[in-house]
Design a protein around this motif. Structure first.
Motif, PDB file in Angstrom:
ATOM      1  N   PRO A  75      18.614  43.472  86.896  1.00 25.04           N
ATOM      2  CA  PRO A  75      19.701  43.472  87.476  1.00 25.04           C
ATOM      3  C   PRO A  75      20.868  43.032  86.770  1.00 25.04           C
ATOM      4  O   PRO A  75      20.698  41.886  86.137  1.00 25.04           O
ATOM      5  CB  PRO A  75      19.427  42.404  88.901  1.00 25.04           C
ATOM      6  CG  PRO A  75      18.086  42.352  88.811  1.00 25.04           C
ATOM      7  CD  PRO A  75      17.425  42.377  87.468  1.00 25.04           C
ATOM      8  N   GLU A  76      21.981  43.487  87.014  1.00 19.98           N
ATOM      9  CA  GLU A  76      23.084  43.406  86.250  1.00 19.98           C
ATOM     10  C   GLU A  76      24.347  43.191  87.322  1.00 19.98           C
ATOM     11  O   GLU A  76      24.145  43.709  88.586  1.00 19.98           O
ATOM     12  CB  GLU A  76      23.574  44.276  85.279  1.00 19.98           C
ATOM     13  CG  GLU A  76      22.460  44.165  84.011  1.00 19.98           C
ATOM     14  CD  GLU A  76      22.417  45.304  83.112  1.00 19.98           C
ATOM     15  OE1 GLU A  76      23.446  46.369  83.249  1.00 19.98           O
ATOM     16  OE2 GLU A  76      21.669  45.167  82.301  1.00 19.98           O
ATOM     17  N   GLU A  77      25.549  43.071  86.967  1.00 23.71           N
ATOM     18  CA  GLU A  77      26.586  42.797  87.816  1.00 23.71           C
ATOM     19  C   GLU A  77      26.802  44.129  88.601  1.00 23.71           C
ATOM     20  O   GLU A  77      27.081  44.150  89.845  1.00 23.71           O
ATOM     21  CB  GLU A  77      27.894  42.486  87.282  1.00 23.71           C
ATOM     22  CG  GLU A  77      29.209  42.200  88.139  1.00 23.71           C
ATOM     23  CD  GLU A  77      30.279  41.704  87.393  1.00 23.71           C
ATOM     24  OE1 GLU A  77      31.560  41.813  87.872  1.00 23.71           O
ATOM     25  OE2 GLU A  77      30.330  41.338  86.382  1.00 23.71           O
ATOM     26  N   ALA A  78      26.827  45.230  88.051  1.00 25.40           N
ATOM     27  CA  ALA A  78      26.764  46.500  88.704  1.00 25.40           C
ATOM     28  C   ALA A  78      25.585  47.408  88.438  1.00 25.40           C
ATOM     29  O   ALA A  78      25.582  48.093  87.392  1.00 25.40           O
ATOM     30  CB  ALA A  78      28.223  47.354  88.144  1.00 25.40           C
ATOM     31  N   ARG A 113      16.182  44.864  97.154  1.00 22.98           N
ATOM     32  CA  ARG A 113      17.060  45.310  95.876  1.00 22.98           C
ATOM     33  C   ARG A 113      16.128  45.668  94.860  1.00 22.98           C
ATOM     34  O   ARG A 113      16.153  46.693  94.262  1.00 22.98           O
ATOM     35  CB  ARG A 113      17.910  44.409  95.483  1.00 22.98           C
ATOM     36  CG  ARG A 113      18.983  44.664  94.482  1.00 22.98           C
ATOM     37  CD  ARG A 113      19.693  43.664  93.898  1.00 22.98           C
ATOM     38  NE  ARG A 113      20.710  43.943  93.030  1.00 22.98           N
ATOM     39  CZ  ARG A 113      21.448  43.233  91.995  1.00 22.98           C
ATOM     40  NH1 ARG A 113      21.045  41.943  92.009  1.00 22.98           N
ATOM     41  NH2 ARG A 113      22.205  43.970  91.087  1.00 22.98           N
ATOM     42  N   HIS A 172      21.911  52.813  89.709  1.00 24.04           N
ATOM     43  CA  HIS A 172      23.318  52.479  90.590  1.00 24.04           C
ATOM     44  C   HIS A 172      22.898  52.030  92.047  1.00 24.04           C
ATOM     45  O   HIS A 172      22.091  52.555  92.654  1.00 24.04           O
ATOM     46  CB  HIS A 172      24.047  53.701  90.628  1.00 24.04           C
ATOM     47  CG  HIS A 172      24.489  54.214  89.165  1.00 24.04           C
ATOM     48  ND1 HIS A 172      25.557  53.719  88.348  1.00 24.04           N
ATOM     49  CD2 HIS A 172      23.977  55.139  88.479  1.00 24.04           C
ATOM     50  CE1 HIS A 172      25.689  54.324  87.201  1.00 24.04           C
ATOM     51  NE2 HIS A 172      24.544  55.255  87.092  1.00 24.04           N
ATOM     52  N   CYS A 181      12.597  35.591  89.387  1.00 25.59           N
ATOM     53  CA  CYS A 181      13.897  35.965  90.008  1.00 25.59           C
ATOM     54  C   CYS A 181      13.741  35.765  91.560  1.00 25.59           C
ATOM     55  O   CYS A 181      14.678  35.013  92.160  1.00 25.59           O
ATOM     56  CB  CYS A 181      14.549  37.262  89.740  1.00 25.59           C
ATOM     57  SG  CYS A 181      16.267  37.622  90.334  1.00 25.59           S
TER      58      CYS A 181
END
Length: 212
Positions: free
Chosen positions: A167-170, A140, A186, A125
């Motif tokens: 990782p996802e959108e939120a 991140r 989070h 990624c």
């Protein structure tokens, strides 16, 4: 419910020059604070102690009730908490279930660290990131992984390449081996910083900024 508390050390004086602040700290933290050579290190340690002094009584406990548990993880009866600091920021996550948090100032990312420590899928990624986005993406991943090992209490005894953050959108989920774990990471983006909180609680933690 998890709450994330944040404070900025910038307004704080050097504790060596403002020892009237020290009685708010536990004896152990007071000694630790004054041992640091650099003023900013003393201020970060002071701010962490002041944050605990401000936050823990809201949950009916006091900083001097903190004990050192398994894997040298600080703990207190009745709630779970975790501290982290970087640059001018200090954070404390508090919840009813195990919680881990991490804050990192976004700087030039060490690519060799990702290649050495991260899961292969995470490296793939990162390698697909543009040079402009690489540093933020690195931190991140780093904060998310750090928050997970702090939540479990394993710390750096768990190699970072032995689990994967997805990782996802939120936020993100965590996979260990072939198993997707019942925890959630989070994220918070603060100018110049990346913040992650890992917990088994599903609701995104409220962020409360405090002046200590």
């Amino acid at each position: 419910m998890v709450t994330l508390y944040l404070t900025d050390i910038t307004p704080l004086p050097d504790p060596k020059e403002a020892q009237w602040l020290l009685p708010r700290l536990t004896t152990e933290r007071r000694e630790k604070t004054l041992k640091y050579i650099q003023a900013d290190d003393r201020k970060r340690c002071l701010a962490a102690g002041l944050l605990l002094w401000e936050v823990l009584p809201r949950y009916g406990v006091q900083p001097d009730e903190i004990q050192i548990g398994a894997n040298d993880k600080p703990e207190v009866k009745g709630i779970c908490f975790n501290l982290s600091h970087s640059g001018s920021l200090v954070i404390c996550a508090v919840g009813t279930k195990a919680v881990g948090c991490d804050v990192e100032q976004i700087t030039k990312a060490p690519k060799e660290a990702a290649e050495r420590f991260f899961h292969p899928n995470e490296n793939n990624c990162l390698n697909n990131c543009t040079q402009q986005n690489y540093d933020k993406a690195f931190f991140r991943f780093w904060t998310m992984k750090e928050s997970y090992v702090k939540m479990t209490g394993e710390g750096m005894s768990l190699p970072f390449d032995q689990f994967e953050v997805i990782p996802e959108e939120a936020g993100a989920s965590v996979r260990r081996g072939n198993r997707l774990l019942p925890c959630r990471i989070h994220e918070y983006t603060i100018p110049g910083y990346q913040v992650a909180v890992c917990t088994e609680e599903t609701c995104s933690p409220d962020l409360i900024k405090l002046s200590v």
